[in-house]
Design a protein around this motif. Structure first.
Motif, short mmCIF file in Angstrom:
data_model
loop_
_atom_site.label_atom_id
_atom_site.label_comp_id
_atom_site.label_asym_id
_atom_site.label_seq_id
_atom_site.Cartn_x
_atom_site.Cartn_y
_atom_site.Cartn_z
N VAL A 163 0.73 -1.07 -0.05
CA VAL A 163 -0.01 -0.07 0.04
C VAL A 163 0.82 1.25 0.02
CG1 VAL A 163 -1.73 1.41 1.42
CG2 VAL A 163 -1.95 -1.19 1.09
N LEU A 164 2.08 1.22 0.74
CA LEU A 164 2.89 2.11 0.62
C LEU A 164 3.96 2.47 -0.42
CD1 LEU A 164 3.43 2.58 4.60
CD2 LEU A 164 1.52 3.67 3.16
N PHE A 165 4.31 1.64 -1.03
CA PHE A 165 5.41 1.44 -2.01
C PHE A 165 5.00 0.85 -3.66
CE2 PHE A 165 8.88 0.23 1.47
CZ PHE A 165 8.95 1.62 1.77
N GLY A 166 5.35 1.83 -4.43
CA GLY A 166 4.70 1.30 -5.56
C GLY A 166 4.29 2.28 -6.37
N GLU A 167 4.04 2.49 -7.84
CA GLU A 167 3.68 3.53 -8.73
C GLU A 167 2.29 4.04 -8.18
OE1 GLU A 167 2.93 4.16 -13.47
OE2 GLU A 167 2.29 2.09 -12.48
N GLY A 168 2.49 5.13 -8.10
CA GLY A 168 1.31 6.16 -7.43
C GLY A 168 1.40 6.56 -6.13
N GLY A 169 2.47 6.02 -5.38
CA GLY A 169 2.71 6.19 -4.11
C GLY A 169 1.62 5.85 -3.10
N ALA A 170 1.49 6.29 -1.85
CA ALA A 170 0.58 5.89 -0.87
C ALA A 170 -1.00 6.25 -1.32
CB ALA A 170 0.97 6.15 0.47
N GLY A 171 -0.87 7.29 -2.07
CA GLY A 171 -2.29 7.83 -2.40
C GLY A 171 -3.13 7.09 -3.37
N THR A 172 -2.45 6.06 -3.99
CA THR A 172 -3.00 5.05 -5.02
C THR A 172 -4.04 4.34 -4.12
OG1 THR A 172 -1.09 5.03 -6.40
CG2 THR A 172 -2.73 3.49 -6.69
N PHE A 173 -3.99 3.95 -3.11
CA PHE A 173 -4.78 3.31 -2.13
C PHE A 173 -5.48 4.22 -0.93
CE2 PHE A 173 -2.04 -0.07 -4.22
CZ PHE A 173 -2.94 -0.96 -4.77
N SER A 174 -6.38 4.97 -1.55
CA SER A 174 -6.82 6.03 -0.34
C SER A 174 -7.86 6.49 -1.08
CB SER A 174 -5.71 7.32 -0.31
OG SER A 174 -5.96 8.16 -1.52
N ASP A 175 -8.65 7.66 -0.57
CA ASP A 175 -9.76 8.23 -0.86
C ASP A 175 -9.80 9.01 -2.20
OD1 ASP A 175 -12.61 8.83 -0.36
OD2 ASP A 175 -11.95 10.91 0.07
N LEU A 204 -13.12 19.46 -10.99
CA LEU A 204 -12.89 20.71 -11.58
C LEU A 204 -13.72 21.80 -10.73
CD1 LEU A 204 -12.75 20.15 -15.22
CD2 LEU A 204 -10.88 20.23 -13.54
N THR A 205 -14.92 21.35 -10.22
CA THR A 205 -15.70 22.19 -9.78
C THR A 205 -16.22 21.92 -8.03
OG1 THR A 205 -17.76 20.89 -10.47
CG2 THR A 205 -16.84 22.93 -11.89
N ASP A 206 -16.16 20.66 -7.84
CA ASP A 206 -16.36 20.40 -6.22
C ASP A 206 -15.56 21.14 -5.37
OD1 ASP A 206 -18.52 18.58 -7.11
OD2 ASP A 206 -17.44 16.82 -6.83
N ALA A 207 -16.27 21.62 -4.14
CA ALA A 207 -15.40 22.35 -3.10
C ALA A 207 -14.40 21.18 -2.42
CB ALA A 207 -16.49 22.84 -2.23
N LYS A 208 -14.87 19.95 -2.41
CA LYS A 208 -14.12 18.82 -1.65
C LYS A 208 -13.94 17.55 -2.80
CE LYS A 208 -15.98 19.90 2.98
NZ LYS A 208 -16.76 19.43 4.13
N PRO A 209 -13.17 17.87 -3.94
CA PRO A 209 -13.04 17.14 -4.66
C PRO A 209 -12.32 15.89 -4.32
CG PRO A 209 -11.33 18.72 -5.05
CD PRO A 209 -12.41 19.05 -3.90
N HIS A 210 -12.87 14.65 -4.92
CA HIS A 210 -11.78 13.45 -4.81
C HIS A 210 -11.94 12.36 -5.97
CE1 HIS A 210 -15.94 11.30 -4.13
NE2 HIS A 210 -15.13 10.32 -4.04
N ILE A 211 -11.15 11.55 -6.15
CA ILE A 211 -11.11 10.88 -7.25
C ILE A 211 -11.72 9.35 -6.71
CG2 ILE A 211 -9.86 9.67 -9.06
CD1 ILE A 211 -7.51 12.00 -8.91
N GLY A 212 -11.15 8.87 -5.81
CA GLY A 212 -11.61 7.36 -5.38
C GLY A 212 -10.40 6.45 -5.79
N THR A 213 -10.08 5.53 -5.13
CA THR A 213 -8.90 4.82 -5.50
C THR A 213 -9.12 3.67 -6.85
OG1 THR A 213 -7.41 3.02 -4.56
CG2 THR A 213 -9.99 2.83 -3.99
N ASP A 214 -10.60 3.38 -7.07
CA ASP A 214 -10.56 2.71 -8.45
C ASP A 214 -10.20 3.66 -9.47
OD1 ASP A 214 -12.75 4.42 -7.30
OD2 ASP A 214 -14.09 3.26 -8.40
N ARG A 215 -10.52 4.82 -9.53
CA ARG A 215 -10.45 5.78 -10.62
C ARG A 215 -8.89 6.08 -10.44
NH1 ARG A 215 -15.17 8.18 -12.63
NH2 ARG A 215 -13.77 9.24 -14.21
N LEU A 216 -8.32 6.41 -9.48
CA LEU A 216 -6.93 6.76 -9.33
C LEU A 216 -5.85 5.95 -9.94
CD1 LEU A 216 -5.45 9.36 -8.36
CD2 LEU A 216 -5.43 8.11 -6.15
N ARG A 217 -6.35 4.46 -9.83
CA ARG A 217 -5.26 3.48 -10.50
C ARG A 217 -5.18 3.67 -11.96
NH1 ARG A 217 -7.70 -1.54 -6.89
NH2 ARG A 217 -7.47 -0.40 -4.91
N SER A 218 -6.56 4.16 -12.68
CA SER A 218 -6.28 4.52 -14.06
C SER A 218 -5.55 5.64 -14.37
CB SER A 218 -7.85 4.22 -14.53
OG SER A 218 -8.44 2.93 -14.25
#
Length: 532
Positions: A163-175, A204-218
């Motif tokens: 979860v902490l080492f690898g492409e995308g960093g720790a954020g890849t498995f996060s919110d 682009l417009t949400d005041a509290k934007p998030h991607i989600g781990t499923d979309r972030l991996r792509s």
């Protein structure tokens, strides 16, 4: 000539659609509907203060026709700002995308770490005509995802792909949160790049934007292909094992025991690369201890948080899963207790990078559709808590490892985590059993007082009691604490000067979370851009 205006404070009630914005704006601004030539949403936020109906608040850009009068707000709370039209100038973004830079050295710059800071530092340099070499100790996302799943399901840990080492960093498995307190002219550009790479346009417009781990991996995979297309070289399973310093300047690095000559190194390591910190210390790269935070993950049923936050409007299809942010100053202890990285509709996950440690974090997918909500509940920790005069600048790493190991041992030495019912913790009693908890690989009943320093245990009890007063129903038998949470920020800072270079070894540009200058995806990306 048409006029361009920014209008703040436009509201839509639950059930009102965005398609009604032009008509509503015309009424609010004392205009006819046909006088609004164009409309663009700039920001959208939710006002969900308790005991009144929730509603959405918009900031919009409006272009009114040339024969219109200056718009006038017909109710309080509406702010209108005219946008001055300027000719095309040199923006920070155009300086990235259209300029070309020449380096005096023929050796290709190297970036160590393929987390947010490293990836965007590489992108900026590549767009400036400097394709770099990225080296990442972990594996690409496709393989890394399989390795992480194996750890969660069977407790089999890969120390270089987790979860902490690898492409995308720790954020890849996060919110995949994109909120940040850092103000930068590059923030919107960063979000536009992420959308181009596959992130939802709502960021682009949400005041509290998030991607989600499923979309972030792509997104990470697409960004990799973009960098390769720009001429960058990316090596996975490539661990920096030493740096070469001559006359207080970088001459190269050693990767998998092979020397790579370079005079420019962007050091974008994550905060969990303990071995890399020790390498830097052995080569006299100046570092200092810094404050961190330690605590637990707290998990509630999402429906409970919705009910607390939305009241009788909970369950309305237009409302997202509810969030919270809580903080308390424990003056008698000179400590702050606060929630951090709240993940609505998510899961609590294990993210051990080394054998014999248990570390927790939160994760959620783009739709945040899970039945549980979780958040870190943290207590401030200063260097005075773990280091003495003359001690190693890396003493904070030792401090957090002590409690991560205690958590591992207390819960059965198989990467299960200690868990305790929140109400039992606050009342200082043991939990004979625990209910539904999402943590992977699993949990066992253990008092949090056994796996946390006494001062953190005491501060947590006081802070959580106050949170229960602020949010009635927050402290309940349905809620669980899972330990331990220790990696919200680095306990080390790699000191850099005004030019971004290490103050002791020229040519090294420390950046991002591991360097102690960022926390979270956006702030790390912005720091990577700064380094580039």
């Amino acid at each position: 000539m048409a006029g361009r205006f920014i209008v703040d404070g436009v509201t839509l009630e639950l059930g009102e659609e965005e398609i009604s914005l032009p008509e509503k704006l015309a009424v609010l601004l004392s205009l006819e509907a046909e006088q609004i030539a164009a409309l663009r949403v700039l920001k959208k936020s939710l006002d969900a203060r308790r005991n009144r109906p929730p509603y959405f608040v918009y900031q919009v850009e409006v272009i009114v026709s040339s024969n219109s009068v200056y718009p006038v707000a017909r109710r309080s709370g509406i702010k209108i700002t005219q946008v001055e039209e300027h000719g095309e100038g040199t923006s920070p973004i155009s300086s990235i995308c259209h300029a070309t830079t020449r380096l005096k050295s023929s050796a290709r710059p190297v970036i160590v770490g393929c987390g947010p800071a490293g990836l965007f530092a590489a992108l900026v340099l590549a767009l400036r005509g400097i394709p770099v070499r990225l080296v990442e100790r972990g594996r690409p996302v496709e393989q890394r995802t399989k390795d992480v799943r194996l750890f969660w399901e069977q407790g089999i840990l890969d120390i270089e792909s987790n979860v902490l080492f690898g492409e995308g960093g720790a954020g890849t498995f996060s919110d995949g949160k994109l909120t940040s307190r850092v103000r930068s002219p590059y923030t919107q550009w960063v979000k536009e790049v992420l959308v181009e790479m596959g992130a939802p346009e709502a960021i682009l417009t949400d005041a509290k934007p998030h991607i989600g781990t499923d979309r972030l991996r792509s997104v990470v995979i697409n960004l990799r292909h973009r960098l390769l297309g720009l001429g960058c070289e990316i090596s996975f399973g490539a661990k920096m094992t030493d740096i070469i310093v001559k006359d207080s300047a970088l001459a190269g690095i050693v990767v998998n025991d092979k020397e790579i000559a370079t005079g420019h190194l962007i050091l974008a390591i994550g905060q969990s690369a303990d071995d890399t910190y020790h390498i830097l210390m052995s080569r006299d790269v100046h570092m200092v201890p810094k404050a961190l935070a330690v605590g637990v993950r707290l998990e509630h049923p999402q429906g409970l948080i919705d009910k607390i936050q939305y009241g009788k409007w909970a369950g309305h299809p237009a409302l997202p899963p509810a969030e919270y942010f809580l903080s308390a100053q424990i003056k008698e202890m000179n400590r702050s207790v606060y929630s951090f990285c709240m993940c609505p509709g998510g899961k609590v996950i294990g993210c051990s990078p080394q054998p014999g440690l248990v570390i927790t974090n939160g994760m959620s997918n783009s739709h945040r559709s899970g039945a549980y909500a979780n958040s870190a509940i943290l207590v401030s920790v200063t260097p005075d808590d773990f280091s003495e005069k003359g001690s190693s600048p890396l003493q904070g790493l030792v401090f957090r490892n002590v409690w991560e190991r205690k958590a591992y041992l207390a819960a059965g030495e198989d990467y299960f985590a200690p868990a305790q019912r929140l109400i039992d913790f606050v009342k200082s009693r043991e939990s004979a059993e625990v209910g539904m908890v999402t943590y992977l690989p699993g949990v066992r009943p253990v008092p949090m007082s056994e796996v946390l320093p006494p001062f953190i245990t005491e501060a947590l009890k006081k802070g959580l009691t106050r949170f229960g007063e602020l949010m009635p129903g927050f402290v309940s038998s349905e809620s669980h604490l899972i330990g331990v949470e220790t990696r919200s920020s680095s306990p080390v800072r790699i000191v850099r000067g005004p030019d971004g270079q290490s103050i002791s070894v020229a040519g090294i540009y420390p950046c991002g979370e591991g360097a102690g200058y960022a926390g979270g995806i956006i702030s790390s990306i912005l720091d990577g851009i700064r380094a580039a």
